[in-house]
Design a protein around this motif. Structure first.
Motif, PDB file in Angstrom:
ATOM      1  N   ILE A  70      52.755  81.337  62.208  1.00 48.93           N
ATOM      2  CA  ILE A  70      53.343  82.666  62.397  1.00 48.93           C
ATOM      3  C   ILE A  70      53.614  82.834  63.887  1.00 48.93           C
ATOM      4  N   ASN A  71      54.864  83.101  64.257  1.00 48.49           N
ATOM      5  CA  ASN A  71      55.191  83.180  65.684  1.00 48.49           C
ATOM      6  C   ASN A  71      54.952  84.579  66.238  1.00 48.49           C
ATOM      7  N   GLU A  72      55.094  84.711  67.566  1.00 50.12           N
ATOM      8  CA  GLU A  72      54.797  85.966  68.237  1.00 50.12           C
ATOM      9  C   GLU A  72      55.737  87.080  67.804  1.00 50.12           C
ATOM     10  N   ALA A  73      57.013  86.743  67.579  1.00 45.15           N
ATOM     11  CA  ALA A  73      57.982  87.758  67.169  1.00 45.15           C
ATOM     12  C   ALA A  73      57.573  88.395  65.844  1.00 45.15           C
ATOM     13  N   ALA A  74      57.058  87.569  64.920  1.00 43.44           N
ATOM     14  CA  ALA A  74      56.606  88.099  63.626  1.00 43.44           C
ATOM     15  C   ALA A  74      55.370  88.969  63.811  1.00 43.44           C
ATOM     16  N   LYS A  75      54.456  88.534  64.657  1.00 41.63           N
ATOM     17  CA  LYS A  75      53.237  89.328  64.897  1.00 41.63           C
ATOM     18  C   LYS A  75      53.586  90.695  65.478  1.00 41.63           C
ATOM     19  N   GLN A  76      54.521  90.719  66.450  1.00 39.80           N
ATOM     20  CA  GLN A  76      54.894  91.982  67.082  1.00 39.80           C
ATOM     21  C   GLN A  76      55.618  92.897  66.098  1.00 39.80           C
ATOM     22  N   ALA A  77      56.533  92.322  65.305  1.00 37.70           N
ATOM     23  CA  ALA A  77      57.289  93.142  64.350  1.00 37.70           C
ATOM     24  C   ALA A  77      56.366  93.753  63.296  1.00 37.70           C
ATOM     25  N   LEU A  78      55.401  92.961  62.819  1.00 38.64           N
ATOM     26  CA  LEU A  78      54.524  93.405  61.737  1.00 38.64           C
ATOM     27  C   LEU A  78      53.274  94.123  62.241  1.00 38.64           C
ATOM     28  N   GLY A  79      53.013  94.039  63.547  1.00 38.62           N
ATOM     29  CA  GLY A  79      51.807  94.661  64.084  1.00 38.62           C
ATOM     30  C   GLY A  79      50.552  93.911  63.726  1.00 38.62           C
ATOM     31  N   VAL A  80      50.687  92.594  63.544  1.00 31.70           N
ATOM     32  CA  VAL A  80      49.554  91.768  63.112  1.00 31.70           C
ATOM     33  C   VAL A  80      49.049  90.925  64.278  1.00 31.70           C
ATOM     34  N   THR A  81      47.750  90.745  64.372  1.00 33.62           N
ATOM     35  CA  THR A  81      47.155  89.884  65.393  1.00 33.62           C
ATOM     36  C   THR A  81      46.527  88.659  64.737  1.00 33.62           C
ATOM     37  N   ALA A  82      46.196  87.661  65.569  1.00 38.65           N
ATOM     38  CA  ALA A  82      45.537  86.452  65.056  1.00 38.65           C
ATOM     39  C   ALA A  82      44.199  86.796  64.420  1.00 38.65           C
ATOM     40  N   SER A  83      43.477  87.758  65.001  1.00 39.19           N
ATOM     41  CA  SER A  83      42.169  88.135  64.443  1.00 39.19           C
ATOM     42  C   SER A  83      42.328  88.816  63.084  1.00 39.19           C
ATOM     43  N   ASP A  84      43.447  89.564  62.891  1.00 38.18           N
ATOM     44  CA  ASP A  84      43.706  90.172  61.582  1.00 38.18           C
ATOM     45  C   ASP A  84      43.854  89.096  60.514  1.00 38.18           C
ATOM     46  N   ILE A  85      44.565  88.031  60.871  1.00 36.66           N
ATOM     47  CA  ILE A  85      44.784  86.942  59.907  1.00 36.66           C
ATOM     48  C   ILE A  85      43.474  86.217  59.623  1.00 36.66           C
ATOM     49  N   GLU A  86      42.719  85.929  60.684  1.00 33.95           N
ATOM     50  CA  GLU A  86      41.447  85.222  60.509  1.00 33.95           C
ATOM     51  C   GLU A  86      40.460  86.051  59.691  1.00 33.95           C
ATOM     52  N   ALA A  87      40.497  87.365  59.863  1.00 35.88           N
ATOM     53  CA  ALA A  87      39.556  88.244  59.148  1.00 35.88           C
ATOM     54  C   ALA A  87      40.066  88.630  57.767  1.00 35.88           C
ATOM     55  N   GLY A  88      41.237  88.121  57.380  1.00 32.53           N
ATOM     56  CA  GLY A  88      41.770  88.418  56.057  1.00 32.53           C
ATOM     57  C   GLY A  88      42.352  89.812  55.931  1.00 32.53           C
ATOM     58  N   ARG A  89      42.737  90.430  57.076  1.00 26.37           N
ATOM     59  CA  ARG A  89      43.283  91.782  57.037  1.00 26.37           C
ATOM     60  C   ARG A  89      44.813  91.803  57.065  1.00 26.37           C
ATOM     61  N   TYR A  90      45.445  90.648  56.911  1.00 27.67           N
ATOM     62  CA  TYR A  90      46.906  90.584  57.038  1.00 27.67           C
ATOM     63  C   TYR A  90      47.596  91.535  56.062  1.00 27.67           C
ATOM     64  N   ASP A  91      47.269  91.441  54.778  1.00 26.90           N
ATOM     65  CA  ASP A  91      47.938  92.274  53.770  1.00 26.90           C
ATOM     66  C   ASP A  91      47.745  93.764  54.046  1.00 26.90           C
ATOM     67  N   GLU A  92      46.553  94.120  54.504  1.00 18.49           N
ATOM     68  CA  GLU A  92      46.255  95.523  54.777  1.00 18.49           C
ATOM     69  C   GLU A  92      47.113  96.041  55.931  1.00 18.49           C
ATOM     70  N   VAL A  93      47.215  95.238  56.994  1.00 18.33           N
ATOM     71  CA  VAL A  93      47.977  95.667  58.179  1.00 18.33           C
ATOM     72  C   VAL A  93      49.469  95.715  57.887  1.00 18.33           C
ATOM     73  N   VAL A  94      49.973  94.680  57.231  1.00 21.14           N
ATOM     74  CA  VAL A  94      51.416  94.566  57.041  1.00 21.14           C
ATOM     75  C   VAL A  94      51.955  95.537  55.998  1.00 21.14           C
TER      76      VAL A  94
END
Length: 392
Positions: A70-94
């Motif tokens: 997942i590149n930086e542009a996707a993280k910024q657009a979706l408001g997601v961080t690497a820690s969100d993905i590692e903690a399994g919070r991706y679906d909740e944030v996005v």
């Protein structure tokens, strides 16, 4: 030396040579392998750098929905961080962006093949494309590309509105011309006075269409990035006095006092496209004359400063309602369309003026009070190193 000894020495030499060649081949193969691996690593690194820096957001998931990239542009657009993905919070944030970007939704969107969606979020418009990855005929994962198309969408929307406005503005005078021409051709009137009146109306509407076409052509040239404003050194004060003189007749015909407030000897040197800057001053003064009732007053002043000069044109005319003031520089916008058409306006004058002024590195603004009058201020940079006699 015996024959046996000679043969033994020869065999030993051959064996050493073979071993040397084999060792050399192994070293060469190892070197080639290392070079190949380094080349692959450089290519992978270059690919990752390019994908990471692209303006589009890119997500790559495997067949089970695990993140491969997942590149930086996707993280910024979706408001997601690497820690969100590692903690399994991706679906909740996005989910705040769009449920269509949750992992299961991404996999489902690409399950039937390549698909595309449009997402509106926080005033922005995004195109989301889903691409299925296959390996040896089996599904290996999904690529999701997120593109911000807000500006292009707005440009297309503006273009649609522009075409609609042009069609509307041309349709009205064309209908009038056709109607009166048909009446004359059918012999619908034999009164010379009425005939002349019809012909004057046709002439007036044709002139109006001519002005509209001229303004449209100018606006098209201003919009064209290949067209450049030809800047030359010129005296803004001299140009302003010239425009005032040209419009003195129309002002007098309405019994308007057109007042030059700056000194006759003033000179203000700026870099400008003389013809286009003359059109700016002419447009603003013409509007002041049109929308100021008989017996009114129009003041034109130049206010030079260290790095800029202001052209200030004030009138005590009908003014502009507060709710309409933010739109007066839009294309085709008029406060009173019926009055504008009657006075020969195209609704493009102030829009053209703004483009020209901004092309000179300046700005244009307006203050107005309905029923009391309007003040338009144009600010332009002065030519560096030039004096301003009569002021300093």
């Amino acid at each position: 030396m015996s024959l046996l000894l000679i043969l033994t020495v020869v065999l030993a030499v051959i064996l050493v040579a073979v071993l040397f060649v084999m060792a050399h081949e192994r070293r060469s193969a190892a070197a080639r392998q290392t070079q190949t691996e380094e080349s692959c690593m450089r290519r992978v690194s270059l690919f990752e750098t390019a994908v990471s820096r692209t303006g589009d957001g890119i997500l790559i998931l495997d067949a089970e929905g695990n993140f491969l990239f997942i590149n930086e542009a996707a993280k910024q657009a979706l408001g997601v961080t690497a820690s969100d993905i590692e903690a399994g919070r991706y679906d909740e944030v996005v989910s705040g962006f769009s449920v269509k970007l949750q992992r299961e939704s991404i996999l489902n969107a690409a399950s039937e093949g390549d698909t595309e969606e449009r997402v509106n979020f926080a005033g922005g418009i995004y195109r989301v494309r889903f691409r299925r990855l296959q390996q040896e005929g089996a599904r290996a994962g999904t690529v999701c590309v997120i593109s911000d198309i807000t500006e292009s969408y707005k440009a297309e929307d503006m273009q649609t509105d522009f075409v609609a406005n042009v069609s509307h503005e041309l349709k009205t005078p064309l209908t009038t011309v056709k109607s009166y021409a048909e009446t004359l051709l059918s012999g619908g009137t034999s009164d010379p006075g009425v005939t002349r009146e019809f012909l004057e109306i046709i002439d007036s509407e044709a002139a109006r269409m001519g002005r509209l076409v001229s303004d449209l052509l100018l606006m098209s040239r201003l919009d064209d990035s290949r067209q450049h404003i030809e800047m030359t050194d010129g005296d803004l004060a001299l140009l302003t006095r010239s425009v005032i003189q040209k419009l003195d007749g129309p002002a007098r015909s309405k019994d308007l006092a057109l007042n030059r407030m700056f000194d006759e000897a003033l000179t203000v040197q700026i870099l400008m496209d003389r013809d286009r800057m003359e059109q700016v001053i002419h447009n603003i003064l013409s509007n002041a004359i049109k929308y100021t009732d008989e017996g009114g007053r129009i003041d034109v002043d130049l206010l030079p400063a260290a790095n800029c000069v202001q052209i200030v044109i004030s009138d005590n005319g009908i003014g502009i309602p507060e709710e309409a003031q933010a739109r007066v520089f839009e294309r085709f916008f008029t406060v009173d369309k019926a009055r504008s058409r009657r006075l020969g306006g195209t609704g493009l004058g102030l829009a053209i003026s703004r483009q020209i002024v901004e092309g000179h590195g300046g700005s244009i603004g307006l203050e107005s009070k309905y029923g009391e009058g309007t003040t338009v201020t144009v600010m332009l940079p002065v030519a560096h190193g030039r004096g301003m006699p009569g002021i300093l």
